[in-house]
Design a protein around this motif. Sequence first.
Motif, PDB file in Angstrom:
ATOM      1  N   PRO A 134       0.795  -1.215   0.000  1.00 22.39           N
ATOM      2  CA  PRO A 134       0.000   0.000   0.000  1.00 22.39           C
ATOM      3  C   PRO A 134       0.842   1.288   0.000  1.00 22.39           C
ATOM      4  O   PRO A 134       0.277   2.370   0.078  1.00 22.39           O
ATOM      5  CB  PRO A 134      -0.767  -0.098   1.325  1.00 22.39           C
ATOM      6  CG  PRO A 134       0.201  -0.788   2.239  1.00 22.39           C
ATOM      7  CD  PRO A 134       0.984  -1.745   1.373  1.00 22.39           C
ATOM      8  N   ASP A 135       2.157   1.164  -0.135  1.00 24.85           N
ATOM      9  CA  ASP A 135       3.014   2.339   0.086  1.00 24.85           C
ATOM     10  C   ASP A 135       2.677   3.513  -0.842  1.00 24.85           C
ATOM     11  O   ASP A 135       2.632   4.666  -0.412  1.00 24.85           O
ATOM     12  CB  ASP A 135       4.495   1.968  -0.104  1.00 24.85           C
ATOM     13  CG  ASP A 135       4.996   1.038   0.982  1.00 24.85           C
ATOM     14  OD1 ASP A 135       4.157   0.547   1.759  1.00 24.85           O
ATOM     15  OD2 ASP A 135       6.211   0.797   1.049  1.00 24.85           O
ATOM     16  N   SER A 136       2.488   3.231  -2.129  1.00 26.76           N
ATOM     17  CA  SER A 136       2.263   4.315  -3.085  1.00 26.76           C
ATOM     18  C   SER A 136       1.023   5.117  -2.702  1.00 26.76           C
ATOM     19  O   SER A 136       0.990   6.342  -2.810  1.00 26.76           O
ATOM     20  CB  SER A 136       2.074   3.743  -4.490  1.00 26.76           C
ATOM     21  OG  SER A 136       3.229   3.060  -4.886  1.00 26.76           O
ATOM     22  N   ILE A 137       0.002   4.410  -2.264  1.00 23.21           N
ATOM     23  CA  ILE A 137      -1.270   5.057  -1.949  1.00 23.21           C
ATOM     24  C   ILE A 137      -1.171   5.760  -0.605  1.00 23.21           C
ATOM     25  O   ILE A 137      -1.612   6.899  -0.446  1.00 23.21           O
ATOM     26  CB  ILE A 137      -2.378   3.998  -1.973  1.00 23.21           C
ATOM     27  CG1 ILE A 137      -2.317   3.262  -3.312  1.00 23.21           C
ATOM     28  CG2 ILE A 137      -3.737   4.620  -1.763  1.00 23.21           C
ATOM     29  CD1 ILE A 137      -2.862   1.872  -3.283  1.00 23.21           C
ATOM     30  N   ASP A 138      -0.557   5.067   0.346  1.00 19.94           N
ATOM     31  CA  ASP A 138      -0.399   5.669   1.678  1.00 19.94           C
ATOM     32  C   ASP A 138       0.460   6.931   1.623  1.00 19.94           C
ATOM     33  O   ASP A 138       0.262   7.865   2.408  1.00 19.94           O
ATOM     34  CB  ASP A 138       0.243   4.661   2.642  1.00 19.94           C
ATOM     35  CG  ASP A 138      -0.738   3.585   3.067  1.00 19.94           C
ATOM     36  OD1 ASP A 138      -1.939   3.698   2.720  1.00 19.94           O
ATOM     37  OD2 ASP A 138      -0.312   2.631   3.737  1.00 19.94           O
ATOM     38  N   LEU A 139       1.390   6.952   0.694  1.00 20.88           N
ATOM     39  CA  LEU A 139       2.258   8.127   0.581  1.00 20.88           C
ATOM     40  C   LEU A 139       1.423   9.361   0.229  1.00 20.88           C
ATOM     41  O   LEU A 139       1.620  10.447   0.791  1.00 20.88           O
ATOM     42  CB  LEU A 139       3.331   7.876  -0.491  1.00 20.88           C
ATOM     43  CG  LEU A 139       4.358   8.986  -0.683  1.00 20.88           C
ATOM     44  CD1 LEU A 139       5.179   9.197   0.593  1.00 20.88           C
ATOM     45  CD2 LEU A 139       5.299   8.670  -1.843  1.00 20.88           C
ATOM     46  N   MET A 140       0.491   9.204  -0.693  1.00 30.57           N
ATOM     47  CA  MET A 140      -0.374  10.331  -1.042  1.00 30.57           C
ATOM     48  C   MET A 140      -1.243  10.729   0.149  1.00 30.57           C
ATOM     49  O   MET A 140      -1.357  11.904   0.489  1.00 30.57           O
ATOM     50  CB  MET A 140      -1.233   9.958  -2.254  1.00 30.57           C
ATOM     51  CG  MET A 140      -2.191  11.035  -2.708  1.00 30.57           C
ATOM     52  SD  MET A 140      -1.416  12.659  -2.890  1.00 30.57           S
ATOM     53  CE  MET A 140      -0.540  12.479  -4.433  1.00 30.57           C
ATOM     54  N   THR A 141      -1.834   9.748   0.800  1.00 31.38           N
ATOM     55  CA  THR A 141      -2.684  10.041   1.950  1.00 31.38           C
ATOM     56  C   THR A 141      -1.898  10.794   3.012  1.00 31.38           C
ATOM     57  O   THR A 141      -2.375  11.791   3.563  1.00 31.38           O
ATOM     58  CB  THR A 141      -3.239   8.728   2.552  1.00 31.38           C
ATOM     59  OG1 THR A 141      -3.834   7.979   1.495  1.00 31.38           O
ATOM     60  CG2 THR A 141      -4.266   9.005   3.635  1.00 31.38           C
ATOM     61  N   THR A 142      -0.697  10.326   3.279  1.00 31.67           N
ATOM     62  CA  THR A 142       0.035  10.924   4.400  1.00 31.67           C
ATOM     63  C   THR A 142       0.537  12.336   4.064  1.00 31.67           C
ATOM     64  O   THR A 142       0.506  13.215   4.922  1.00 31.67           O
ATOM     65  CB  THR A 142       1.167   9.989   4.895  1.00 31.67           C
ATOM     66  OG1 THR A 142       1.590  10.439   6.177  1.00 31.67           O
ATOM     67  CG2 THR A 142       2.365   9.956   3.963  1.00 31.67           C
ATOM     68  N   ILE A 143       0.926  12.574   2.806  1.00 32.84           N
ATOM     69  CA  ILE A 143       1.405  13.941   2.514  1.00 32.84           C
ATOM     70  C   ILE A 143       0.248  14.931   2.366  1.00 32.84           C
ATOM     71  O   ILE A 143       0.402  16.104   2.654  1.00 32.84           O
ATOM     72  CB  ILE A 143       2.369  14.023   1.298  1.00 32.84           C
ATOM     73  CG1 ILE A 143       1.681  13.659  -0.004  1.00 32.84           C
ATOM     74  CG2 ILE A 143       3.615  13.201   1.538  1.00 32.84           C
ATOM     75  CD1 ILE A 143       2.530  13.950  -1.250  1.00 32.84           C
ATOM     76  N   ARG A 144      -0.916  14.461   1.937  1.00 27.34           N
ATOM     77  CA  ARG A 144      -2.040  15.387   1.750  1.00 27.34           C
ATOM     78  C   ARG A 144      -2.929  15.505   2.983  1.00 27.34           C
ATOM     79  O   ARG A 144      -3.595  16.504   3.163  1.00 27.34           O
ATOM     80  CB  ARG A 144      -2.899  14.962   0.561  1.00 27.34           C
ATOM     81  CG  ARG A 144      -2.199  15.020  -0.782  1.00 27.34           C
ATOM     82  CD  ARG A 144      -1.897  16.432  -1.250  1.00 27.34           C
ATOM     83  NE  ARG A 144      -1.273  16.418  -2.562  1.00 27.34           N
ATOM     84  CZ  ARG A 144      -0.113  16.991  -2.857  1.00 27.34           C
ATOM     85  NH1 ARG A 144       0.572  17.658  -1.935  1.00 27.34           N
ATOM     86  NH2 ARG A 144       0.376  16.915  -4.074  1.00 27.34           N
ATOM     87  N   GLU A 145      -2.994  14.455   3.777  1.00 29.50           N
ATOM     88  CA  GLU A 145      -3.944  14.486   4.897  1.00 29.50           C
ATOM     89  C   GLU A 145      -3.290  14.496   6.261  1.00 29.50           C
ATOM     90  O   GLU A 145      -3.889  14.968   7.224  1.00 29.50           O
ATOM     91  CB  GLU A 145      -4.914  13.293   4.798  1.00 29.50           C
ATOM     92  CG  GLU A 145      -5.872  13.454   3.624  1.00 29.50           C
ATOM     93  CD  GLU A 145      -6.796  12.258   3.425  1.00 29.50           C
ATOM     94  OE1 GLU A 145      -6.892  11.417   4.335  1.00 29.50           O
ATOM     95  OE2 GLU A 145      -7.405  12.183   2.348  1.00 29.50           O
ATOM     96  N   ASN A 146      -2.079  13.953   6.371  1.00 27.59           N
ATOM     97  CA  ASN A 146      -1.447  13.856   7.693  1.00 27.59           C
ATOM     98  C   ASN A 146      -0.304  14.842   7.875  1.00 27.59           C
ATOM     99  O   ASN A 146       0.408  14.788   8.870  1.00 27.59           O
ATOM    100  CB  ASN A 146      -0.913  12.434   7.931  1.00 27.59           C
ATOM    101  CG  ASN A 146      -2.011  11.386   7.821  1.00 27.59           C
ATOM    102  OD1 ASN A 146      -3.193  11.706   7.858  1.00 27.59           O
ATOM    103  ND2 ASN A 146      -1.619  10.144   7.695  1.00 27.59           N
ATOM    104  N   GLY A 147      -0.076  15.679   6.886  1.00 29.15           N
ATOM    105  CA  GLY A 147       0.981  16.680   7.020  1.00 29.15           C
ATOM    106  C   GLY A 147       2.387  16.132   6.941  1.00 29.15           C
ATOM    107  O   GLY A 147       3.332  16.760   7.427  1.00 29.15           O
ATOM    108  N   CYS A 148       2.550  14.972   6.351  1.00 32.97           N
ATOM    109  CA  CYS A 148       3.897  14.411   6.201  1.00 32.97           C
ATOM    110  C   CYS A 148       4.651  15.173   5.122  1.00 32.97           C
ATOM    111  O   CYS A 148       4.088  15.565   4.101  1.00 32.97           O
ATOM    112  CB  CYS A 148       3.787  12.942   5.811  1.00 32.97           C
ATOM    113  SG  CYS A 148       5.352  12.169   5.398  1.00 32.97           S
TER     114      CYS A 148
END
Lengths: 246, 724
Positions: free
Chosen positions: B213-227
């Motif tokens: 799931p890394d590719s998808i989680d990367l988008m989630t985390t940079i757009r939603e979790n402030g990573c």
Amino acid sequence: MAQQLAMVIDAAKCIDCKGCVAACKVANNVPEGQFRNWIKHAEYRAVPGISDNGVRFQPGACMHCENPTCVAACPTGATYKDFDTGEVVIDASLCIGCGNCIPACPYHARYRNEVTRKADKCNYCPERRAAGLQPACVDTCPTKARVFGDINDPTSAAGALFLKNKERLTRVTAKTNTLPNMYYLGDPGPGDWGGEAVVPASMVAMQESAPFIKGIVALSGLGVLAMLGRQLFAGSGSDHKEDTDA
Amino acid sequence: MSRRDFFRASGLVAAGAVGGPALLGGLTKARAASPAKPAWDSRFSACDMCFNKCGLIARVEDGVITKLDPNPKFLKSRGMLCARGNAGLAQVYDPDRLKHPLLRKGARGEGKWQRIPWDEALDMAAQKMAEVREKYTPCGHLFTAGSDLQSQFVGRFAEVYGSFNVTSHESLCLVSGSRAFLDTFGEVPFADVLNSKYILMVGANRFEALVTPDSIDLMTTIRENGCKLVTLDPRYTKTAALSHEWYPVRPGTDMAFMLALAHVIINEKLFDPQWIADKTFGIEQLTAHVQRYTPGFAAEQCGIPAEDIARIARELAAAAPSSMVYPGRRTSDYEDSTQIRRSFAIVNGLLGNWDRPGGLLAARQVGLKGVPYDAPWYDENREDRIDAGKVPMMFEHEGSFVVTRDSVLNDDPYPIRGWFIYKTNPMGTAPNRKKTIEMMNKMDFVTVVDIAMSDTAWMADLVLPSQSYLERKDPCSGLQGSVACACVVKRDPVIDPLYESRPLFDIMKDIAGRMELGEFFDFTLDEYREKQTREIPEALGVMDRDGVYYNPSKVYGIYDGRIYKTLSKKVELYNQRYEQMGLDPLPEYTPPAGPAKNQFRMVIGRNAMITQSSTANNALLHQFLPTNTLWLNPEAAGRLGIKDGDLVEVTSPVGRQELKAEVTDRIRPDTVFMLSGYNTLSTMQHLSHNNGASINELLDDDFDAITGNASMHTTFVTVTRKVA
């Protein structure tokens, strides 16, 4: 309130993987080399260092507009706005493949299907929705950048997103503003949002012609229909209910 | 009344006039509103268009697959199916698919084939394998299999046949990275991208080379979790474009950057001293080692400003332990790849992110068990693999393809004359294609099992058509989905097999039966699955219901109270085993050679729409990527008089290819790039044959000194405009 089916797209989440385009092509038998939907992007420059984060990929398709110029361009009424759902629909049984609607869409969302020889475009996958599924592009999207539903229904995913972000939503428009029902969350970045709708002059004339011409057309149509109806269906039951709107 | 209604009425008139109610019924049906619910069946499977095995639901109508959809319950792939996954139909219904067994008639690679019956084909395969074993001992036969749920049966067959010589695709991909992290943490980690606060992406392109799931989680985390996402890449990839920061690092200098990060973190005491003391080994040695690798030194090497390097080190440390240097996958880049990746692992060690949220995770319990067997003993056999002892730390079960190939070519230390290949395409994935052809020519008999006439099949003696992933029954497989899940999947056929295709399992079983090895394949796949799931007996039923079984195993703190599987029983910043073996226990930076005047370093990479050679001939994906191009920086192009779209000739020490130039500022002036998979030799792949350029023809076959992983970034090429 009537439904308004729409897409609310978070362009910032799109990675331009083309999953939506591939899914659409398979789900709708879109012929080789033709497309119902797309991911656009503005020319972006590679600038080393801290990014201004302006790069956006912009998923799109038919925007099911409020003022669809394609409807005005259609000589047979095959393209119409369904006011119950807000969709712009092509009734393939009425389309004569004249192609007037194609330049009439300022977003280039329409094409003439090479196999059926009729106008074609995104229809939000009605067969899938009837089976309780999302449109193919929405279902398959890895980052769920595309969100679909009734934006008048606050309990739908699209409606909730729409209401929550109302101030941030961008309704991109072509040079001809048709009030599209495709909303981008935040700034979708610069892009080619389309040009001017080209509607054949004859169709414009017809659209704006005096109401009595319409009246005559309508009356003759009704007359023909009434006669036909009596001839065919008198006493034949209720299996033709759908056609009573004529 | 609108025009629409008028025409509808006219239509009715016509219908009424011609045929009456029957035609009218047709018209009513054709109306666009409220379509009937489709009559499809929905069947679970797992994708096989790359190695990720994303959960899918096949919609089947009248025995034909009409659509592949994501399985929303499949957490590893986050309920998605990418373009390649959607293109699975085009693979199954590819008119180029192999339809029946084919025996080579002309010279190798000439493309003359004769259709033969399965029985004859299997008899021949068994007989030829027996002959090779007789003449050259069991190790005289090589077995190669790609990543697939049935590949294990190739390994099983090889072992009972008696050959140690088994290679996979991995030594052309990622073994140096696996080695480096294994030798630092005691196992190969999974990245907890979703919970990370700061990710440094180096040598990976997660938004184009999709990994779930890394590719998808990367988008989630940079757009939603402030990573925060910082990317180093000689190319301005889509990952780079969507990152907060991108630096066009000079190829081959990543280690200098990493050691400078370590320099700053150590010298500014930005690490957690308690964690370092408790959990790591070798901080003193590392401290001394990194003194010379200042940000200023790294800046000169990498072309990235020293203040940025120092700042990134401080930011990473401030976000620790929920920060990481992303481990990456494809690590087949340089001759010191293992040491380069060790430097990545060491920075992660300093960040203290092991086994903690937002950091690097240990493998979770999936619950599946192996199915053991006792292989026979062959007295006449060789002592070891043909590639043994040529690099110090090869993975036995993966081998080294490039080292094996050289050994075969030189009969060093013994001859190999038979080759069985399943679902991998070394002709299309290994560097230096000419050498692979030579290797083929060395063989007495080559058997290839595949669904398409790949270049490897094209060079074989016997080609056996296998079933696609949607036509066959596969064993269960355990998958790690980082923080998302540890899960089990299986595949059942969603349609009847096409043509004369057969699953690899049946092929192996049939050949084994003809070689008196039948007892080792004396089971059905159902029985095999039951043995695999003996400790999770509910799993098979759950998979029938949901398409996937989840093991509710621990995610974080797996190593709490446990010792690490390293020599020091800690995270090895300083590797003691390397020291014993005479290898650098800490990564020593060697500046990479630069390209000579008018030469370019060629780099490889992926795109979200291709899986190397297995998709270049896919009719759906071909519409997105009809050919490959040579990425060339405008500065270099201007110097060479090359315009965008010009045909160019690319020449390397081992080969020459022609393709169109794509002049773009998305690549460094000293570097060129092209996609793999194109310009196949096989004319039975009509979209990829004679189309674009083959990168394998150009890449030189250097390899990582520690693992034997091919090094794909060490080739320099010249580029000239092709005059028509």
